[in-house]
Every structure is written in structure tokens, then in C-alpha cells.
Write an enzyme that holds these catalytic residues in place. Sequence first.
Site, PDB file in Angstrom:
ATOM      1  N   ASP A 149       0.850  -1.192   0.000  1.00  0.00           N
ATOM      2  CA  ASP A 149       0.000   0.000   0.000  1.00  0.00           C
ATOM      3  C   ASP A 149       0.884   1.239   0.000  1.00  0.00           C
ATOM      4  O   ASP A 149       2.003   1.203  -0.521  1.00  0.00           O
ATOM      5  CB  ASP A 149      -0.942  -0.029   1.210  1.00  0.00           C
ATOM      6  CG  ASP A 149      -2.322   0.500   0.881  1.00  0.00           C
ATOM      7  OD1 ASP A 149      -2.397   1.674   0.465  1.00  0.00           O
ATOM      8  OD2 ASP A 149      -3.319  -0.221   1.038  1.00  0.00           O
ATOM      9  N   HIS A 228      -3.990   6.236   2.775  1.00  0.00           N
ATOM     10  CA  HIS A 228      -4.691   4.998   2.422  1.00  0.00           C
ATOM     11  C   HIS A 228      -4.083   3.775   3.094  1.00  0.00           C
ATOM     12  O   HIS A 228      -4.796   2.889   3.583  1.00  0.00           O
ATOM     13  CB  HIS A 228      -4.673   4.836   0.899  1.00  0.00           C
ATOM     14  CG  HIS A 228      -5.507   3.726   0.372  1.00  0.00           C
ATOM     15  ND1 HIS A 228      -5.064   2.427   0.309  1.00  0.00           N
ATOM     16  CD2 HIS A 228      -6.761   3.716  -0.126  1.00  0.00           C
ATOM     17  CE1 HIS A 228      -6.004   1.669  -0.222  1.00  0.00           C
ATOM     18  NE2 HIS A 228      -7.040   2.418  -0.489  1.00  0.00           N
ATOM     19  N   SER A 589     -11.444  -1.161  -1.443  1.00  0.00           N
ATOM     20  CA  SER A 589     -10.179  -1.010  -0.716  1.00  0.00           C
ATOM     21  C   SER A 589     -10.393  -1.135   0.782  1.00  0.00           C
ATOM     22  O   SER A 589      -9.512  -1.590   1.512  1.00  0.00           O
ATOM     23  CB  SER A 589      -9.555   0.359  -1.012  1.00  0.00           C
ATOM     24  OG  SER A 589      -8.979   0.396  -2.279  1.00  0.00           O
TER      25      SER A 589
END
Length: 807
Positions: A149, A228, A589
Site C-alpha cells: 500500500d 490509504h 479497498s
Amino acid sequence: MKPALAFILLVSFIETWKLVSVEAKVFVVLMEDDPVVMMSLRNDENIAIYKERMTREHDVFLESLLEKGSYVKLYSYTHLLNGFAIYVTDKKVLHVLESAEKVRLIHEDTKLQKLTTHTPELLGITTGVWPALGGDMLAGEGVVIGLIDTGINPFHPSFTNEASTATGSAGIFTKIKFKGKCSTGEQFPPSACNGKIVGAQYFARAAIAAGEFNSTRDYASPFDADGHGSHTASTAAGNHGIPVMANNFNYGYASGMAPGAQISVYKALYPFGGYMSDVVAAVDQAVEDGVDVLSLSIGPASVPSGPSAFLNVLELELLFATKAGVLVVQAAGNGGPSSSSILSFSPWITSVAASITDRRYNNSIRLGDGQSLIGTGLAPPTIGGVFFPVAAAADVCQRNITAGLVESCQDADPFIRSLVRGKLIICTYTFDFESEAATIATVADTISKIGAAGFILTMDPDIGSEQIKGATVTLQVPGVILNNMESSSALWEYYNSNTIRSRSGVAIGFRATARILDGREATYTGQAPVVASYSSRGPDVNNALLETADVLKPTIMAPGSSIWAAWSPNSEGDQYIKGQNFALLSGTSMATPHIAGIAALIKQKHPDWSPAAITSAMMTTANFTATSGVPILAQQKNKLSPATPFDFGAGSVNPSKAIDPGLIFDTYFKHYVQFLCTVPGVDDMSVRRAVGVGCPSKKTDWCSDLNTASVTVSNLVGSRKVTRRVTNVGELDEKYTVLIREPFGVNITVRPQAFKISVNASRHITLFLVATQTANAYTFGEMVFEGNNNHVVRIPIAVYVSSTLGF
């Protein structure tokens, strides 16, 4: 979730003979010799020697073929793949590599772009799983979740070492089997790896070669410059009971699915995106380090070219990760509700769909005439419970300003301070918001600067959209978003009828009043999950021609909408939540780390289970109806419909049942190779080039024979026999009865219809499918094993009848 909040890996499977020109590109070159994962190496010293030899052979190979200065080797891949990533500026280099001996395949590198406080309780984890594993502090203990990520924010309370050092045993266990390291750098000191975070590395060589990486902005360290990565990591394994504070309000207490698990971070994505060769290096390193579960919120932007979607470079890398015993969990994609929008293709990958939970954040505004209009907005109420005058932005601004800029409330300068103070200002959601030239956060900032009492955001009739961008942003000023035309029109009608104007149309009296209620308090409906409209749908496809595959996708569903989790306050990744420690996001996600964390809980309970066994356990115990028996629904375009396996796979994950599934459907590397050998359009040479081994002499007849916890037949002509092999993983011998609910147009006979199976024993189940009627569409059924020890094992069946052959 808006596209910028889900990571999309743009992968092209490019056959070497189709490459005709090169201009400063990166290529991944696969060699013929076996990588570490294919060798029987017995100790770390032998593995290190073999890896060093492969790396040296790559260097010698390149030096013997290419001129010095014509290339830069970025990576040597040695663990899952034998190959290297090379940066070249001259197409002659590619021509030399194409004709060189021992080169198996050449893949062009491609650009990447970007694709909880309640969910543990919602999924029954707090009462049904954590107590069985020693409590929340130990749930997931000793299991390492790897996340590919944007890195991690190590200073966040979700990642302190309290959970992982509660007994002192987790860290010891991890050190024995996990061999990762921590790369230090800006915003990532040595203390960042603290027992909760056990590994952290970053991969940016391709991004640097492309000239996109900026170390000042993107951080040459594992630190999360986007947000994120922190969000997904805390959803999977964040500490238990962390206060969710946003804009000075406590929205509850957050926990990851496996709060006792350890986290290893592999940063290969950045605010600008990333590159495939960096991601391949990250996956290779994660598996070599010894992670147990790998979570990826990435997938191709479209179906890769080439003979099969299953043979693109990312799918191959993840196949070898599975061979090494690592469970791979991947986002299904955010292309729903369109059919065949799935972006995670292969049967060795657990592909996750997203659901809407039963938590709602609603807000409302009370008008002076008694009307109550429902909207959204995580904002505080107007003070004192009193009614404030209402004024349209255009009526309290200077006259020489462009109307669109005024209506969207993006600039404080045009407002006349004496007219706006103490009023609720009506702003309009214009096209500027759709293009992200305007934001709701800026509206709130404007209202604060001008001293207004709050804002009301109405819809522009020319847009008519109900998908408001940034609607889940947390606000410090009172505000409500009227996200439908009915409420917006009602407000304007009330306002216009209560505003006094001069002959020239200038507002001179504001008699409309209103007060805004508190939008920060959640309500819980208790309803079954609903498949989110954005969640990508099946059927799965074999190739870019969209020929459907005998693989059920998505695999499983988990909560993905309005998920609270950790964030990086100095993130540049999302302008709506800049400066916050927590973010409320939606997308597949967000669903993916839920499944990764639940998989870690199952791995802790059953450390010897294969990746396929863990996936099978989640699939066969998933919920496909609500507790009342009502079918789970799926959001389609402007309607709700009963969900099918192409919406939610096997169903909504049920963790408390998944840790004790009764039977599992197990699958290993050799079975996946057999599967590839039966894919239409894939020959033995294609398989050999892709995975390094050819097809077995004894092949299975159909892709549908792969031993998965589902049956999908994309082209039933007349009849077909399908075989499955079940294994008893319960604590006792058990008797099972097999029940069939037939898809429309298909007659199914199963043998045996009842059987007894001993602990750890396996047996075959055979289904005979006979087409009775064409439907010009997939139809769905199920096979259910009911055990006398209360195990219920369910597998979905999806069939497309192409021909009945006379029936």
C-alpha cells in the site's frame, strides 16, 4: 468511493513479439531457471546462497549482452519469480533481450494510479471469535499481515505496541518465523517498528527512474504520505479500543479485525500512484519475509491483454505467493454495478466485494414553517436549539462577482460581512464539485471565515446526482447537505416565499429561518448488509474479449462503506480529510483489509491450514440472507435487487462460523497449474512460459473441476460432470446430508447424497449437471452439506446453459 480512493494497478500482459518500440521504459524480464519458491532448499543459508547466485547471474547476463550505460537494473526478483526489472532508453536493448537464450517472458512495466468503529461488532467478531482466541488483545497473535500500500503512519495510536506485547509471547513468536526488516528514514525512526509494526520497507526504483518520485513530498521511507495505507492497516490489525477523534468529536472506538496481529508494511504506492515493477518487488519481499496474509487494494484498470487474464504478471506473482503458503486478499474493484467489472481474476486470489453496513450518519434541518428536511453531513448542530435567519449566498454577496463562484461558497471575499453574520447560508453543489475544483471542506472554511451560523448545501438541478463527493467529511461548523432534488426544491420554495426583495430583485428582508441538527451521531438499523453500488460484479472473464470464466468472482463480501480507520494528518492523498487522524472512507479497498484481518484470526486458530482452506472456510459459512431469512440485496442502477453470487460471491463473511467450518475444499499449486491448462486459448507453451512448468500428462477436462468452494459453469452444453473433494476439519467424525437447489434450466444429481466422514479424512463428491432449458443468462443455485454436529457447508452454483442438446 471516488476513484481516487481505490488503488488500481494498470497491468498489461504484453507478448514479447508485439513490442515494437521503446522510449525510456521499464520492463520485467522473466528467466527460465527456477526461483527460490520452486526449489527444495532446506535452510536460510542455502536460500541466501541461491538468491545471491541468481542476482549475480542476472548481472552477468546483462553485462554480456548489453552496452554499459544502455540500461539500469532496478531489481532482481529471486523469491517468487526469477527475473529482473530493467530501465532502458534504447529499443535496441529490447530487441537483444527478445532474442537472448533463457529469457522466458518480457512484461512492460506500467503506471499505477489510485483505485472501523462498528464492523467488529457487526460481524460478530467481538463475541464469536475474539473470546475463543484469548480476547481482543490476543486475537491474531503471532500472525503477520503484509500490506502492499502507501505505507503507514507509525505515530498513530492504532499502531502502538500495547496489543502485541500484552503477554510478551507474540513478539517472540513473530521473531522466530518472521524475517523482515525495518527501513528507517524521514518520519520513520528506528522506534517505528515496535512489536506491532514488525516490518516496514519501501519500493520506488521504477518511480524514481520515471522521474515522478519526489523524496520531499513522497518520503523516501515507509511513512504514509497518502493515508490509504494507514487506513487499510488499522482496519486489518489496528489496536483495540482507540478513540476516533475527528474535528474535536469522538465518533466511537476503533479496532482492527485482528488487533493482536502484527503488521508488516511494503510501501510501493504513493500519492501520485506507482509502478508495477515496484509492486512485484514488494510482493516478492513480503513473501520472503514470511508474512502469513497479504492484503492488496490494487487490481488492473481493465482486463489485461494476452491469451488469458490469469497469466498477467501480477496474477502470476500472486500465484507463487499462494504456493509459498501466503493467503492473498485483493479488492474486487470499484466498477459496479456493471456486469463483468471484476478486476481480480484468478481462483488463487480471494477477491473481496464491498457492502453497505447498517450504520447511518443522517442529518436534518428544521425550517421555520415546521418542515423537516433530511440530508447528510457529519457536522455539529446550530447552537442553542434556536432558529437562525436563512440567506442564499448570491443574496449576501457583492454584485460584481461571477454567480457560479458565489453559489458554491468557495471564497470568503465576496460575502458582505454585515449581511452574513449569524445567518445560515444556502450554497449550491455545482459542477465545480464534480470536477473537484470545489470542495465541501472549503465551504465549511468559508462559513467559518465570514462568521455565518452554518451552511445548507443544495443540489444543482443541472447535475441531479445523489453521489455527493466529500459528503462524509467531518466538519467543525454546522452544516447539512440536502443530497436530493426534492429536499433542495422544498428549501428553495420556502426561502423564496419568505424573502423580501426590492423592485430590482435585491434581497432586503430575510424572514426564512431554520436550525441544523447534529449530524455526528450514528444510527444503526440492524438490517442485513447491502452490496454497494460501486462494488465490481461478476461474472469473471478469461481474457480481454470478456469471454466468461468458470471461476466465481467476487469470492466473498465484507463491509466497505463509511469505514472509520487511521489516517496520516499531513497526507496529500485526499483534500477532504487533510489534517485529520481518522478518515471515513468507502470502497472495496476498505472491504479488503476486513477479510485480511479475519483470515489472520482463522490462521491463528488453524496455523497449518493452506490459503485455499482459509478461503473455503470463509466462503462455505458466509451469510447469503439476513437472520430473518430475507435475501441480501444489491444496489443496482436506481434500484435494489436480490443479490446473486456475481454480486457478493459466496455471501457476507461470518467470522464466528468461519473458524469452525466443518468441511473445507483444499487446493494447491499443482491444481492451479491444471486449471491454467484447461483455460480456453491457453496452450502448454503459454503455461510453461508463465509458471515455469508445463501441463501434466493427465489433465482435468474443465476449469470447473478446480476444487473451489463454488461451482461455476460458463458454457453448459448438454451435460457435464463436476467433481469436488471435501476434507473434515471438525473435531469429530460427522454424517452429512447433501441438498441441492438447482439453478433454473439445470437438473443436478449429486453422489453420494449422504456420507460419513472421519476427522481429517477426505472424500469426493460428484455433481452431474444436465441442461434442460436455455435462459440466455446465468442462473444460480447451491449445494448444502448439513452435518449432524450442526455444521452447515454451503457452496454457490452459477451456470450458463448454452444448449440443451435436445432436452
